[in-house]
Design a protein around this motif. Structure first.
Motif, PDB file in Angstrom:
ATOM      1  N   TRP A  27      42.026  40.585  35.735  1.00  0.00           N
ATOM      2  CA  TRP A  27      41.734  41.112  37.075  1.00  0.00           C
ATOM      3  C   TRP A  27      42.807  42.134  37.411  1.00  0.00           C
ATOM      4  O   TRP A  27      44.004  41.828  37.389  1.00  0.00           O
ATOM      5  CB  TRP A  27      41.709  39.956  38.066  1.00  0.00           C
ATOM      6  CG  TRP A  27      41.663  40.324  39.510  1.00  0.00           C
ATOM      7  CD1 TRP A  27      42.604  40.003  40.450  1.00  0.00           C
ATOM      8  CD2 TRP A  27      40.653  41.060  40.219  1.00  0.00           C
ATOM      9  NE1 TRP A  27      42.233  40.490  41.678  1.00  0.00           N
ATOM     10  CE2 TRP A  27      41.038  41.141  41.563  1.00  0.00           C
ATOM     11  CE3 TRP A  27      39.459  41.656  39.824  1.00  0.00           C
ATOM     12  CZ2 TRP A  27      40.269  41.794  42.525  1.00  0.00           C
ATOM     13  CZ3 TRP A  27      38.698  42.303  40.786  1.00  0.00           C
ATOM     14  CH2 TRP A  27      39.107  42.364  42.110  1.00  0.00           C
ATOM     15  N   ALA A  28      42.397  43.365  37.694  1.00  0.00           N
ATOM     16  CA  ALA A  28      43.344  44.475  37.811  1.00  0.00           C
ATOM     17  C   ALA A  28      43.698  44.855  39.238  1.00  0.00           C
ATOM     18  O   ALA A  28      44.676  45.558  39.460  1.00  0.00           O
ATOM     19  CB  ALA A  28      42.775  45.696  37.087  1.00  0.00           C
ATOM     20  N   ALA A  29      42.938  44.429  40.206  1.00  0.00           N
ATOM     21  CA  ALA A  29      43.233  44.807  41.593  1.00  0.00           C
ATOM     22  C   ALA A  29      44.337  43.899  42.137  1.00  0.00           C
ATOM     23  O   ALA A  29      44.535  42.787  41.663  1.00  0.00           O
ATOM     24  CB  ALA A  29      41.982  44.698  42.449  1.00  0.00           C
ATOM     25  N   PRO A  30      45.047  44.378  43.154  1.00  0.00           N
ATOM     26  CA  PRO A  30      46.097  43.538  43.728  1.00  0.00           C
ATOM     27  C   PRO A  30      45.506  42.376  44.532  1.00  0.00           C
ATOM     28  O   PRO A  30      44.520  42.544  45.253  1.00  0.00           O
ATOM     29  CB  PRO A  30      46.866  44.504  44.639  1.00  0.00           C
ATOM     30  CG  PRO A  30      45.909  45.611  44.926  1.00  0.00           C
ATOM     31  CD  PRO A  30      44.979  45.695  43.751  1.00  0.00           C
ATOM     32  N   GLY A  31      46.087  41.194  44.376  1.00  0.00           N
ATOM     33  CA  GLY A  31      45.704  40.047  45.193  1.00  0.00           C
ATOM     34  C   GLY A  31      44.326  39.503  44.896  1.00  0.00           C
ATOM     35  O   GLY A  31      43.770  39.673  43.818  1.00  0.00           O
ATOM     36  N   VAL A  32      43.773  38.829  45.907  1.00  0.00           N
ATOM     37  CA  VAL A  32      42.485  38.148  45.805  1.00  0.00           C
ATOM     38  C   VAL A  32      41.423  38.974  46.510  1.00  0.00           C
ATOM     39  O   VAL A  32      41.673  39.552  47.562  1.00  0.00           O
ATOM     40  CB  VAL A  32      42.574  36.748  46.465  1.00  0.00           C
ATOM     41  CG1 VAL A  32      41.212  36.076  46.531  1.00  0.00           C
ATOM     42  CG2 VAL A  32      43.579  35.879  45.724  1.00  0.00           C
ATOM     43  N   ARG A  33      40.229  39.000  45.938  1.00  0.00           N
ATOM     44  CA  ARG A  33      39.083  39.637  46.596  1.00  0.00           C
ATOM     45  C   ARG A  33      38.011  38.576  46.755  1.00  0.00           C
ATOM     46  O   ARG A  33      37.442  38.122  45.759  1.00  0.00           O
ATOM     47  CB  ARG A  33      38.588  40.813  45.760  1.00  0.00           C
ATOM     48  CG  ARG A  33      37.409  41.534  46.361  1.00  0.00           C
ATOM     49  CD  ARG A  33      37.779  42.923  46.832  1.00  0.00           C
ATOM     50  NE  ARG A  33      36.699  43.519  47.562  1.00  0.00           N
ATOM     51  CZ  ARG A  33      35.972  44.535  47.135  1.00  0.00           C
ATOM     52  NH1 ARG A  33      36.226  45.092  45.978  1.00  0.00           N
ATOM     53  NH2 ARG A  33      35.010  45.019  47.883  1.00  0.00           N
ATOM     54  N   ASP A  34      37.772  38.156  47.976  1.00  0.00           N
ATOM     55  CA  ASP A  34      36.808  37.101  48.265  1.00  0.00           C
ATOM     56  C   ASP A  34      35.534  37.737  48.800  1.00  0.00           C
ATOM     57  O   ASP A  34      35.522  38.307  49.880  1.00  0.00           O
ATOM     58  CB  ASP A  34      37.380  36.116  49.282  1.00  0.00           C
ATOM     59  CG  ASP A  34      36.539  34.874  49.436  1.00  0.00           C
ATOM     60  OD1 ASP A  34      35.334  34.898  49.082  1.00  0.00           O
ATOM     61  OD2 ASP A  34      37.077  33.861  49.917  1.00  0.00           O
ATOM     62  N   PHE A  35      34.462  37.620  48.032  1.00  0.00           N
ATOM     63  CA  PHE A  35      33.176  38.196  48.414  1.00  0.00           C
ATOM     64  C   PHE A  35      32.304  37.202  49.185  1.00  0.00           C
ATOM     65  O   PHE A  35      31.229  37.543  49.631  1.00  0.00           O
ATOM     66  CB  PHE A  35      32.403  38.654  47.163  1.00  0.00           C
ATOM     67  CG  PHE A  35      33.006  39.832  46.467  1.00  0.00           C
ATOM     68  CD1 PHE A  35      32.703  41.125  46.854  1.00  0.00           C
ATOM     69  CD2 PHE A  35      33.879  39.645  45.410  1.00  0.00           C
ATOM     70  CE1 PHE A  35      33.250  42.226  46.203  1.00  0.00           C
ATOM     71  CE2 PHE A  35      34.433  40.738  44.748  1.00  0.00           C
ATOM     72  CZ  PHE A  35      34.121  42.021  45.152  1.00  0.00           C
ATOM     73  N   GLY A  36      32.776  35.964  49.304  1.00  0.00           N
ATOM     74  CA  GLY A  36      31.972  34.923  49.927  1.00  0.00           C
ATOM     75  C   GLY A  36      31.212  34.120  48.893  1.00  0.00           C
ATOM     76  O   GLY A  36      31.203  32.900  48.922  1.00  0.00           O
ATOM     77  N   PHE A  37      30.611  34.782  47.927  1.00  0.00           N
ATOM     78  CA  PHE A  37      29.864  34.105  46.864  1.00  0.00           C
ATOM     79  C   PHE A  37      30.699  33.918  45.607  1.00  0.00           C
ATOM     80  O   PHE A  37      30.341  33.147  44.723  1.00  0.00           O
ATOM     81  CB  PHE A  37      28.560  34.856  46.533  1.00  0.00           C
ATOM     82  CG  PHE A  37      28.762  36.323  46.272  1.00  0.00           C
ATOM     83  CD1 PHE A  37      29.101  36.785  45.024  1.00  0.00           C
ATOM     84  CD2 PHE A  37      28.616  37.249  47.305  1.00  0.00           C
ATOM     85  CE1 PHE A  37      29.294  38.143  44.783  1.00  0.00           C
ATOM     86  CE2 PHE A  37      28.807  38.608  47.085  1.00  0.00           C
ATOM     87  CZ  PHE A  37      29.147  39.053  45.813  1.00  0.00           C
ATOM     88  N   VAL A  38      31.853  34.625  45.517  1.00  0.00           N
ATOM     89  CA  VAL A  38      32.787  34.487  44.400  1.00  0.00           C
ATOM     90  C   VAL A  38      34.134  35.065  44.838  1.00  0.00           C
ATOM     91  O   VAL A  38      34.187  35.961  45.688  1.00  0.00           O
ATOM     92  CB  VAL A  38      32.280  35.208  43.120  1.00  0.00           C
ATOM     93  CG1 VAL A  38      32.237  36.722  43.297  1.00  0.00           C
ATOM     94  CG2 VAL A  38      33.108  34.831  41.890  1.00  0.00           C
ATOM     95  N   ARG A  39      35.192  34.537  44.242  1.00  0.00           N
ATOM     96  CA  ARG A  39      36.557  35.064  44.458  1.00  0.00           C
ATOM     97  C   ARG A  39      37.073  35.615  43.132  1.00  0.00           C
ATOM     98  O   ARG A  39      37.036  34.925  42.124  1.00  0.00           O
ATOM     99  CB  ARG A  39      37.507  33.956  44.906  1.00  0.00           C
ATOM    100  CG  ARG A  39      37.367  33.523  46.313  1.00  0.00           C
ATOM    101  CD  ARG A  39      38.214  32.268  46.591  1.00  0.00           C
ATOM    102  NE  ARG A  39      39.599  32.389  46.171  1.00  0.00           N
ATOM    103  CZ  ARG A  39      40.610  32.654  46.995  1.00  0.00           C
ATOM    104  NH1 ARG A  39      40.401  32.803  48.286  1.00  0.00           N
ATOM    105  NH2 ARG A  39      41.849  32.732  46.548  1.00  0.00           N
ATOM    106  N   PHE A  40      37.535  36.859  43.177  1.00  0.00           N
ATOM    107  CA  PHE A  40      38.247  37.424  42.035  1.00  0.00           C
ATOM    108  C   PHE A  40      39.719  37.321  42.379  1.00  0.00           C
ATOM    109  O   PHE A  40      40.131  37.693  43.485  1.00  0.00           O
ATOM    110  CB  PHE A  40      37.864  38.882  41.800  1.00  0.00           C
ATOM    111  CG  PHE A  40      36.412  39.092  41.417  1.00  0.00           C
ATOM    112  CD1 PHE A  40      35.648  38.093  40.848  1.00  0.00           C
ATOM    113  CD2 PHE A  40      35.824  40.317  41.612  1.00  0.00           C
ATOM    114  CE1 PHE A  40      34.321  38.297  40.491  1.00  0.00           C
ATOM    115  CE2 PHE A  40      34.500  40.546  41.257  1.00  0.00           C
ATOM    116  CZ  PHE A  40      33.751  39.533  40.701  1.00  0.00           C
TER     117      PHE A  40
END
Length: 170
Positions: free
Chosen positions: A48-61
């Protein structure tokens, strides 16, 4: 070299840079391990290359996630298998994009806004960002590309619902 020939990387070279562009600007660049290049499909693996967490609601990267990314030189999409740091499959995130270009160790992909999410069990298939696509103005600027993008989203949606994405990625 034709558009469908493998990139002439130095012998033993296993790293590429993925450059994701959108509307003529680079969104993100990140290193990836070249897993396979058969001249039509390029497969890479990256954290995972983006900074921090990305929560889409249906999945978290999040940090620790591993993406095995499949790009085609002759198709208008990319399919990214997403696994958590523990190896458990989260699902597949699919970008609708112009056919990929690998040259000089850089894999360039132009994102066209449309996306598809397929859950690990295949029970959930979500079409994403159709409003962003409509707002992008691509249909007015490049009707052929807009048509190819919509057709690619429809194809992936059909494949995901009918047989899953495993057959496409085999």
């Amino acid at each position: 070299m034709s558009a469908l020939s493998p990139d002439p990387a130095p012998a033993g070279a296993r790293e590429v840079v993925v450059a994701l562009t959108k509307a003529g600007r680079t969104k993100i660049r990140y290193p990836a391990e070249l897993v396979r290049d058969d001249g039509v499909r390029v497969t890479v693996r990256a954290a995972w290359a983006a900074p921090g967490v990305r929560d889409f609601g249906f999945v978290r990267f999040e940090p620790g996630d591993v993406f095995t990314e499949h790009y085609w030189r002759d198709r208008w999409f990319a399919v990214k298998e997403v696994r958590g740091g523990d190896g458990v499959l989260k699902g597949w995130y699919c970008d609708i994009a112009r056919p990929a270009v690998l040259a000089g160790g850089v894999l360039t992909v132009e994102d066209l806004d449309l996306d598809l999410w397929v859950s690990a069990d295949g029970a959930s298939v979500l079409r994403l960002d159709e409003d962003e696509f409509a707002d992008s103005g691509l249909a007015g600027r490049d009707p052929a590309a807009a048509g190819a993008a919509v057709a690619a989203l429809d194809e992936l949606d059909r494949l995901a619902r009918a047989e899953g994405l495993a057959a496409l990625l085999a």
